[in-house]
Write a protein that holds these residues in place. Structure first.
Motif, short mmCIF file in Angstrom:
data_model
loop_
_atom_site.label_atom_id
_atom_site.label_comp_id
_atom_site.label_asym_id
_atom_site.label_seq_id
_atom_site.Cartn_x
_atom_site.Cartn_y
_atom_site.Cartn_z
N GLU A 54 0.82 -1.22 0.00
CA GLU A 54 0.00 0.00 0.00
C GLU A 54 0.86 1.27 0.00
O GLU A 54 0.33 2.37 0.07
CB GLU A 54 -0.93 0.00 1.21
CG GLU A 54 -1.96 -1.11 1.20
CD GLU A 54 -2.83 -1.09 -0.05
OE1 GLU A 54 -3.42 -0.02 -0.33
OE2 GLU A 54 -2.89 -2.12 -0.74
N LEU A 135 -6.41 -1.62 8.77
CA LEU A 135 -6.69 -1.68 7.33
C LEU A 135 -8.10 -1.23 7.02
O LEU A 135 -8.32 -0.39 6.12
CB LEU A 135 -6.47 -3.11 6.81
CG LEU A 135 -5.04 -3.65 6.88
CD1 LEU A 135 -5.01 -5.12 6.44
CD2 LEU A 135 -4.08 -2.82 6.04
N CYS A 257 -3.52 -11.93 7.53
CA CYS A 257 -2.61 -11.26 6.60
C CYS A 257 -1.92 -12.23 5.65
O CYS A 257 -1.57 -11.87 4.53
CB CYS A 257 -1.56 -10.47 7.38
SG CYS A 257 -2.14 -8.90 8.02
#
Length: 261
Positions: A54, A135, A257
């Motif tokens: 990201e 997130l 994750c």
């Protein structure tokens, strides 16, 4: 999925947080708990990969140690406060602190304030976020374009600290729902404790194992092929029990994750 969430009889009592919004290019400090470092390093690496993808600047303060949860839960509050004060020294300069553990995030955000009300630790603890809530709630993103190699019936375990102290229920579910190939398979009695409880599992081993076996039975009943979790300390407990049961010993247990990268 909403019916799975609302079947939890105490959902309405879960805490709700006013999450700050992450601004592009702000630095995030990585807090990797002791048991992740020693037993589940793949979870920490996966979290780093998700954040790096990201474009989020990351720092790992090498001086970090424990959050003090083990001492706090055992009643050694003076010792826990010493650990907390070191945590503050290490992380004080960071606005964002992210960890792949709901229990450690809860220790910082909830229990630092109980350990030392109105302290710098209590204030700093509010800046510690578990990765799924960071997130979904702070970054504002739940779809990372992840795809499994093949479709899998996937269960989700959320530990007591995450569920009851942080109100984490929807965030990891949203992440799973957006992974192509995940067939979400809810665990029966998913809100029940797995029996780990940190030092509880040592001091009250018989009760802890009985609770863990009940959780394993729920896993069997779900028919899942893989289990995702946001707290691998729980998984360390019930996956150990699973290893002794031929019906479930080959079911992988991974951090959420690890399915996003």
């Amino acid at each position: 999925m909403s019916n799975v969430i609302t079947r939890d009889p105490v959902l309405r009592s879960y805490p709700k947080w006013d999450y700050p919004k992450y601004e592009q290019r702000e630095t995030v400090a990585l807090f990797i708990p002791c048991f992740i470092d020693q037993f589940f390093p793949s979870a920490g690496k996966a979290m780093v990969k998700v954040l790096e993808n990201e474009g989020i600047p990351l720092e790992f303060p090498a001086e970090q140690t424990c959050c003090g949860q083990a001492a706090f839960n055992s009643g050694y509050w003076d010792e826990a406060q010493t650990v907390m004060e070191h945590f503050v020294q290490v992380f004080d300069k960071y606005t964002w602190i992210v960890t792949p553990s709901t229990s450690c995030a809860a220790m910082c955000r909830v229990f630092f304030g109980q350990l030392a009300p109105n302290s710098k630790g209590a204030e700093l603890g509010k800046r510690v976020f578990e990765i799924s809530e960071f997130l979904v709630n702070c970054l504002g993103k739940s779809d990372f374009g992840a795809k499994l190699e093949k479709p899998l019936k996937t269960a989700l375990h959320i530990g007591c600290h995450g569920r009851r102290e942080l109100g984490i229920v929807e965030q990891p579910l949203q992440l799973l729902q957006n992974i192509k190939g995940v067939e979400y398979t809810p665990l029966p009695y998913m809100e029940e404790c797995c029996g780990f409880g940190g030092t509880f599992s040592v001091k009250m081993a018989g009760t802890s194992i009985a609770m863990g076996k009940r959780k394993v039975q729920s896993i069997i009943e779900s028919g899942c092929e893989i289990i995702a979790t946001v707290d691998l300390s729980c998984a360390m407990h019930f996956s150990g029990i699973m290893q002794k049961d031929p019906a479930v010993k080959n079911i992988p247990v991974v951090h959420v994750c690890e399915l996003l990268v």
